[in-house]
Design a protein around this motif. Structure first.
Motif, mmCIF file in Angstrom:
data_model
loop_
_atom_site.group_PDB
_atom_site.id
_atom_site.type_symbol
_atom_site.label_atom_id
_atom_site.label_comp_id
_atom_site.label_asym_id
_atom_site.label_seq_id
_atom_site.Cartn_x
_atom_site.Cartn_y
_atom_site.Cartn_z
ATOM 1 N N LEU A 81 0.837 -1.185 0.000
ATOM 2 C CA LEU A 81 0.000 0.000 0.000
ATOM 3 C C LEU A 81 0.880 1.246 0.000
ATOM 4 O O LEU A 81 0.525 2.268 -0.570
ATOM 5 C CB LEU A 81 -0.909 0.020 1.229
ATOM 6 C CG LEU A 81 -2.156 -0.870 1.199
ATOM 7 C CD1 LEU A 81 -1.777 -2.340 1.226
ATOM 8 C CD2 LEU A 81 -3.057 -0.529 2.377
ATOM 9 N N PHE A 82 2.013 1.159 0.692
ATOM 10 C CA PHE A 82 2.941 2.285 0.780
ATOM 11 C C PHE A 82 4.309 1.752 1.171
ATOM 12 O O PHE A 82 4.467 0.562 1.486
ATOM 13 C CB PHE A 82 2.465 3.331 1.799
ATOM 14 C CG PHE A 82 2.276 2.790 3.195
ATOM 15 C CD1 PHE A 82 3.344 2.737 4.084
ATOM 16 C CD2 PHE A 82 1.037 2.339 3.631
ATOM 17 C CE1 PHE A 82 3.184 2.230 5.375
ATOM 18 C CE2 PHE A 82 0.867 1.843 4.912
ATOM 19 C CZ PHE A 82 1.939 1.787 5.786
ATOM 20 N N GLY A 126 3.569 -1.258 5.362
ATOM 21 C CA GLY A 126 2.968 -1.019 4.052
ATOM 22 C C GLY A 126 2.632 -2.243 3.243
ATOM 23 O O GLY A 126 2.136 -2.118 2.122
ATOM 24 N N TYR A 127 2.887 -3.444 3.776
ATOM 25 C CA TYR A 127 2.570 -4.654 3.026
ATOM 26 C C TYR A 127 1.052 -4.882 2.989
ATOM 27 O O TYR A 127 0.353 -4.621 3.963
ATOM 28 C CB TYR A 127 3.263 -5.867 3.645
ATOM 29 C CG TYR A 127 4.764 -5.844 3.479
ATOM 30 C CD1 TYR A 127 5.358 -6.235 2.283
ATOM 31 C CD2 TYR A 127 5.593 -5.419 4.522
ATOM 32 C CE1 TYR A 127 6.737 -6.195 2.128
ATOM 33 C CE2 TYR A 127 6.973 -5.385 4.370
ATOM 34 C CZ TYR A 127 7.538 -5.768 3.166
ATOM 35 O OH TYR A 127 8.902 -5.720 3.029
ATOM 36 N N TYR A 140 -5.309 -2.534 -9.977
ATOM 37 C CA TYR A 140 -4.943 -1.127 -10.198
ATOM 38 C C TYR A 140 -5.591 -0.249 -9.131
ATOM 39 O O TYR A 140 -6.545 -0.652 -8.459
ATOM 40 C CB TYR A 140 -5.361 -0.658 -11.596
ATOM 41 C CG TYR A 140 -6.850 -0.433 -11.789
ATOM 42 C CD1 TYR A 140 -7.380 0.853 -11.868
ATOM 43 C CD2 TYR A 140 -7.727 -1.505 -11.920
ATOM 44 C CE1 TYR A 140 -8.735 1.065 -12.054
ATOM 45 C CE2 TYR A 140 -9.080 -1.303 -12.101
ATOM 46 C CZ TYR A 140 -9.582 -0.019 -12.170
ATOM 47 O OH TYR A 140 -10.934 0.189 -12.339
ATOM 48 N N TRP A 141 -5.039 0.960 -8.975
ATOM 49 C CA TRP A 141 -5.593 1.941 -8.046
ATOM 50 C C TRP A 141 -6.555 2.836 -8.840
ATOM 51 O O TRP A 141 -6.129 3.635 -9.670
ATOM 52 C CB TRP A 141 -4.474 2.784 -7.432
ATOM 53 C CG TRP A 141 -3.637 2.012 -6.470
ATOM 54 C CD1 TRP A 141 -2.559 1.227 -6.774
ATOM 55 C CD2 TRP A 141 -3.810 1.925 -5.052
ATOM 56 N NE1 TRP A 141 -2.050 0.667 -5.632
ATOM 57 C CE2 TRP A 141 -2.794 1.075 -4.563
ATOM 58 C CE3 TRP A 141 -4.722 2.484 -4.156
ATOM 59 C CZ2 TRP A 141 -2.667 0.775 -3.212
ATOM 60 C CZ3 TRP A 141 -4.592 2.187 -2.806
ATOM 61 C CH2 TRP A 141 -3.586 1.338 -2.343
ATOM 62 N N GLN A 150 -13.871 -2.286 3.663
ATOM 63 C CA GLN A 150 -12.903 -1.298 4.140
ATOM 64 C C GLN A 150 -11.804 -1.182 3.086
ATOM 65 O O GLN A 150 -10.683 -1.632 3.268
ATOM 66 C CB GLN A 150 -12.329 -1.721 5.503
ATOM 67 C CG GLN A 150 -13.357 -1.820 6.601
ATOM 68 C CD GLN A 150 -13.982 -0.469 6.923
ATOM 69 O OE1 GLN A 150 -13.300 0.546 6.929
ATOM 70 N NE2 GLN A 150 -15.271 -0.462 7.184
ATOM 71 N N ALA A 151 -12.166 -0.602 1.960
ATOM 72 C CA ALA A 151 -11.265 -0.573 0.807
ATOM 73 C C ALA A 151 -9.984 0.192 1.119
ATOM 74 O O ALA A 151 -9.997 1.189 1.842
ATOM 75 C CB ALA A 151 -11.976 0.057 -0.389
ATOM 76 N N GLN A 152 -8.898 -0.299 0.559
ATOM 77 C CA GLN A 152 -7.612 0.371 0.731
ATOM 78 C C GLN A 152 -7.590 1.662 -0.094
ATOM 79 O O GLN A 152 -8.058 1.676 -1.232
ATOM 80 C CB GLN A 152 -6.486 -0.565 0.293
ATOM 81 C CG GLN A 152 -6.394 -1.815 1.144
ATOM 82 C CD GLN A 152 -5.474 -2.864 0.539
ATOM 83 O OE1 GLN A 152 -5.055 -2.741 -0.590
ATOM 84 N NE2 GLN A 152 -5.165 -3.898 1.302
ATOM 85 N N ARG A 153 -7.028 2.713 0.491
ATOM 86 C CA ARG A 153 -6.953 3.999 -0.198
ATOM 87 C C ARG A 153 -5.582 4.626 0.023
ATOM 88 O O ARG A 153 -4.932 4.384 1.037
ATOM 89 C CB ARG A 153 -8.028 4.971 0.316
ATOM 90 C CG ARG A 153 -9.450 4.478 0.141
ATOM 91 C CD ARG A 153 -10.451 5.563 0.503
ATOM 92 N NE ARG A 153 -11.821 5.082 0.424
ATOM 93 C CZ ARG A 153 -12.893 5.850 0.554
ATOM 94 N NH1 ARG A 153 -12.735 7.150 0.782
ATOM 95 N NH2 ARG A 153 -14.111 5.345 0.468
#
Length: 242
Positions: free
Chosen positions: A24-25, A77-78, A188-189, A229-232
């Motif tokens: 995620l980061f 961030g994983y 994809y984001w 709880q979607a990742q953003r």
């Protein structure tokens, strides 16, 4: 010859990290002689700290590194919706590269299962679009039977992302663990603009429900990573409004 930019090398390294790992980061430390900056990368941008002298006893670099060493994988961030595949799952997927009935797909499986790329099991949660996702003049409904999890095995992407920021699409040949069949997985984001954006999988389902079957991909399932709880990304919330 052109001189290499240290910043360009840093961004290239971060792109390689995001392409080879499910993140995620990610954090980074940029050091030039006695000066340093701390950085936080996600797919919408990067936070950069003020420059500081890391050689001073008052430097917080040592504390930062100590905290990194004690963080959980998710805090680093994983992506928690992926996990390493089991030996049985790995054997099942890699064995398809020798299946003569798969014809042209054997090469795709062989590419996906190269040893330098660990095979991972990813979870796709099928869920209805949120209220902020509903397009203004179109009803796009997700699965009516509630949220469902479906699992796939993936390895090396057949198409890695070519940019560090943005949608950063990655595509994989994948093994559907529910059916045992090969399929194509797109990761994809997507942009999120309340009242205006459509989840791509919901558009496919909308077309299939209305009898459109030619010229479009067959939808197996889809959803935002993380489910309800979607990742953003977060960097965009701190960028100046244009």
């Amino acid at each position: 010859t052109k001189a290499k930019s240290p910043a360009a090398d840093l961004f290239k390294s971060m792109l390689n990290i995001f392409n080879h790992q499910h993140r995620l980061f990610s954090y980074a430390i940029y050091i030039v002689k006695n000066q340093a900056r701390l950085l936080y990368f996600d797919r919408s941008g990067v936070f950069v700290s003020e420059v500081f002298d890391w050689t001073l006893t008052s430097s917080f670099l040592h504390t930062f590194v100590w905290k990194l060493a004690h963080m959980s994988p998710e805090d680093l961030g994983y992506d928690p919706t992926t996990s390493l595949a089991s030996p049985t799952e790995i054997s099942r997927f890699t064995g398809m590269a020798k299946d003569l009935t798969l014809r042209e797909f054997r090469n795709m499986v062989s590419h996906a299962t190269e040893r330098r790329f660990p095979l991972r099991k990813v979870r796709v949660t099928q869920a209805s679009p949120s209220q902020e996702d509903r397009y203004l003049d179109t009803e796009l409904e997700g699965p009516s039977s509630g949220n469902k999890d479906r699992f796939f095995l993936i390895g090396q992407p057949s198409r890695p992302a070519d940019a560090l920021f943005g949608e950063c699409t990655r595509e994989y040949i994948a093994l559907d663990l529910q059916t045992g069949k090969l399929c194509y997985l797109k990761d994809y984001w997507r942009p999120l603009v309340p009242g205006w954006t459509r989840p791509e999988h919901a558009v496919y389902q909308h077309l299939h429900d209305r009898g459109v079957t030619s010229g479009i991909a067959t939808l197996v399932c889809g959803g935002d990573v993380g489910g309800t709880q979607a990742q953003r990304t977060v960097v965009q919330d701190f960028q100046p409004v244009q």
